[in-house]
Scaffold this motif. Structure first.
Motif, PDB file in Angstrom:
ATOM      1  N   PRO A   6      96.711  73.962  93.391  1.00  0.00           N
ATOM      2  CA  PRO A   6      95.296  74.255  93.698  1.00  0.00           C
ATOM      3  C   PRO A   6      94.370  73.511  92.736  1.00  0.00           C
ATOM      4  O   PRO A   6      94.746  73.229  91.588  1.00  0.00           O
ATOM      5  CB  PRO A   6      95.197  75.760  93.501  1.00  0.00           C
TER       6      PRO A   6
ATOM      7  N   ASP B 254     100.169  78.687  91.471  1.00  0.00           N
ATOM      8  CA  ASP B 254      99.141  78.803  92.509  1.00  0.00           C
ATOM      9  C   ASP B 254      98.201  79.938  92.136  1.00  0.00           C
ATOM     10  O   ASP B 254      98.560  80.834  91.351  1.00  0.00           O
ATOM     11  CB  ASP B 254      99.799  79.076  93.868  1.00  0.00           C
TER      12      ASP B 254
ATOM     13  N   ARG C   8     102.161  81.488  99.393  1.00  0.00           N
ATOM     14  CA  ARG C   8     100.813  81.097  99.833  1.00  0.00           C
ATOM     15  C   ARG C   8     100.535  81.594 101.252  1.00  0.00           C
ATOM     16  O   ARG C   8      99.415  81.986 101.587  1.00  0.00           O
ATOM     17  CB  ARG C   8     100.671  79.579  99.729  1.00  0.00           C
TER      18      ARG C   8
ATOM     19  N   TYR D 252      94.768  82.097  94.282  1.00  0.00           N
ATOM     20  CA  TYR D 252      93.888  82.163  95.449  1.00  0.00           C
ATOM     21  C   TYR D 252      93.399  83.611  95.586  1.00  0.00           C
ATOM     22  O   TYR D 252      93.976  84.555  95.031  1.00  0.00           O
ATOM     23  CB  TYR D 252      94.624  81.705  96.710  1.00  0.00           C
ATOM     24  N   TRP D 253      92.325  83.781  96.318  1.00  0.00           N
ATOM     25  CA  TRP D 253      91.759  85.113  96.539  1.00  0.00           C
ATOM     26  C   TRP D 253      92.480  85.797  97.699  1.00  0.00           C
ATOM     27  O   TRP D 253      92.576  85.256  98.794  1.00  0.00           O
ATOM     28  CB  TRP D 253      90.270  85.012  96.848  1.00  0.00           C
TER      29      TRP D 253
END
Length: 583
Positions: free
Chosen positions: A357, A382, A417, A384-385
């Motif tokens: 990312p 990684d 992911r 992420y929200w």
């Protein structure tokens, strides 16, 4: 100055040089008989003894003209006494040794020395050169006051050739030991053989470029004897196995000796060889492990009779060169495979890098550094929200190095992911680790297990829920004076894949405002140090804390420091480091 009667001269010399084939007892018996003989009979006896010696007895006048020779001269040189007597001794000496011989004899004539001893090369009737050991002294004849030089010549050709052969073999071995490639070694081997044996040209023929087509790949020739015309023809010509001298040796695997290539029907370059002055030649096979690797040919400026001792030595050199070629071929193949593997690893590293990312900006920011090792480890990370308030972040490290480890790490990233794990609550780290452990188990070769640190941060209540599985702890550096300055966030769980029935726990903590969280793999701190020690985790944690206090904290500067400690920018393991800033 030694004074002898003319009739006793030959016998006097004979006593000094009597060959081992004539026993001492026999000589004493002949001397005793000599006392009872008349002068004429004694002279005949002296002559008979001298004529049966293996050494040459010679005599020259002050100008160097040969005035006496015994029959051994003809046996050694091939020249009859009638062809030799009356001629200057220099006419039978190699041109390169004229000065040496002249200086030695002049020293005798001018009474600077009583005797001399030296080695020189002599011309033989067949055109070759042999080696003589010369002992000489000045004598005077009672009836004549003129000075003459007399002495013995011992044939040491075989001994000298053996020295040359051993020198050539030793030099060739030394060249092979010092050379790093075939292109470097082969010309040097030919050079050292030519210089040791006093031959003028060497060629290396091989079918490496095109199967069943022999071509001259390398050649070397004495700089003082350039043969550009011969070289040009050689470079243009090719042979099939069985054709020409290279082809014959290639098929038979045996050495070939050619006394005169200009008169040999199988030598297709005979005309140009005659024009440039190449005559004698021999060819040897280069073989290793029953595989024909090449043929070497050497040339002389004169006709050469077969020398079995030389061929035996050259056969040994041929075997040594063959082993060197096979070893270098194996090294080159290994290098080629390594380059191919490194290319694949570089491609895999770029692929892994492309999946990572980008940095995260805002009230909560994330910086990242990823530097794959040369062998490429199994690091990947990684963040992420999961929704507008919950951020997931993880970093995992697959055991081992290479494409296999990288591929497994990519598979894990895709699973996480896309949230493709069954029966998993991605907000609860322990469920993620448990399902990963169910799906991925260590194989029979001890591969396919990995460590992971997985956390979920809620930005509303500032709670971080986390779990580690055999992974280094995350390091929380707090800016709040009331909080602990350094906190290690980890849980006591086994790496994923070690035991199928492992249970996993998670933990949680509140993140103070202004804190910084570092997540990393063991490649960040397992840096070799003197005395076989690694830079340990605690030292790395203290370094991060000190670095943070200094007002720095750039990940590039941290990486530069670690690389400087490693004394090499290329690290032994992947370097992965995440820095999360909580506003």
């Amino acid at each position: 100055m030694l004074k002898l009667s003319k009739n006793l001269l030959a016998l006097g010399l004979t006593k000094e040089v009597i060959n081992a084939n004539t026993s001492r007892e026999s000589l004493l018996s002949q001397a005793a008989e000599n006392k009872r003989l008349m002068p004429m009979e004694r002279e005949k006896l002296h002559f008979s003894i001298v004529e049966n010696l293996k050494e040459v007895i010679f005599q020259t006048d002050q100008a160097g003209q040969l005035t006496f020779l015994n029959s051994a001269w003809t046996e050694i040189t091939g020249f009859s006494l009638d062809e030799s007597l009356g001629k200057n001794f220099l006419e039978f000496i190699h041109p390169d040794d004229h000065l040496l011989h002249w200086k030695k004899f002049q020293s005798l004539i001018q009474s600077h020395q009583h005797e001399c001893h030296h080695h020189l090369r002599c011309l033989t009737k067949n055109g070759s050169f042999g080696w003589l050991e010369v002992y000489a002294c000045v004598i005077s004849i009672e009836e004549n006051t003129s000075i003459v030089i007399a002495g013995t010549l011992n044939d040491i050709t075989r001994h000298k050739h053996r020295e040359q052969h051993l020198r050539a073999q030793k030099s060739a071995i030394s060249v092979l030991a010092e050379s790093t490639s075939l292109k470097e070694a082969i010309p040097k081997v030919m050079q050292t053989i030519c210089q040791s044996l006093e031959w003028v040209r060497g060629e290396f023929w091989s079918a490496a470029e095109q199967p069943k087509v022999l071509r001259c790949f390398e050649s070397w020739q004495m700089p003082v004897f350039p043969v550009p015309e011969f070289e040009a023809v050689t470079r243009d010509i090719t042979f099939v196995p069985g054709m020409g001298v290279p082809g014959q040796v290639w098929v038979s695997g045996e050495t070939i000796w050619i006394a005169d290539v200009t008169k040999d029907s199988s030598f297709c370059r005979a005309k140009i060889a005659a024009a440039v002055g190449l005559y004698g030649a021999f060819a040897i096979p280069i073989i290793a492990e029953d595989e024909m690797l090449g043929v070497m040919i050497f040339f002389s400026r004169r006709s050469q009779q077969p020398d079995t001792d030389l061929l035996q030595v050259m056969a040994v050199i041929g075997c040594q060169l063959g082993q060197f070629i096979k070893r270098k071929q194996a090294e080159e193949e290994l290098q080629r495979q390594n380059l191919s593997l490194q290319f694949q690893l570089n491609q895999a590293a770029e692929y892994v890098r492309s999946l990572l990312p980008p940095p995260l900006t805002g009230a909560l920011s994330i910086e990242q550094q990823f530097v794959p090792s040369l062998q490429l480890g199994g690091d990947i990370f990684d963040y992420y929200w999961l929704d507008s308030n919950n951020l997931v972040v993880y970093l995992l490290d697959v055991a081992g190095h290479g494409v296999r480890s990288a591929l497994l790490s990519v598979s894990l990233l895709n699973l996480l992911r896309t949230q493709s794990l069954y029966n998993t609550d991605f907000y609860q780290p322990w469920t993620v680790l448990a399902e990963l452990n169910r799906v991925f188990q260590i194989n029979d070769n001890g591969n396919d297990y990995f460590t992971i640190w997985y956390g979920v941060y809620n930005q509303v209540n500032r709670q971080l829920v986390y779990a580690g599985a055999g992974h280094p702890p995350a390091i929380l550096l707090s800016a709040n004076p009331a909080a602990a300055p350094i906190t290690k966030l980890s849980t006591e769980n086994l790496p994923i894949g070690i035991l199928s029935d492992s249970e996993f726990d998670d933990d949680s903590c509140e993140i103070p405002l202004g804190s910084t969280l570092y997540i990393f793999s063991d490649g960040a701190y397992e840096i070799p140090q003197p005395i076989d020690k690694n830079w340990e985790l605690n030292a790395f944690v203290n370094f991060l804390a000190d670095y943070q206090k200094s007002g720095n904290g750039s990940l590039e500067e941290i990486l530069d420091h670690i690389q400087s400690m490693n004394n090499n920018k290329a690290l032994d393991d992947d370097f992965s480091l995440l820095k999360i800033n909580f506003a």
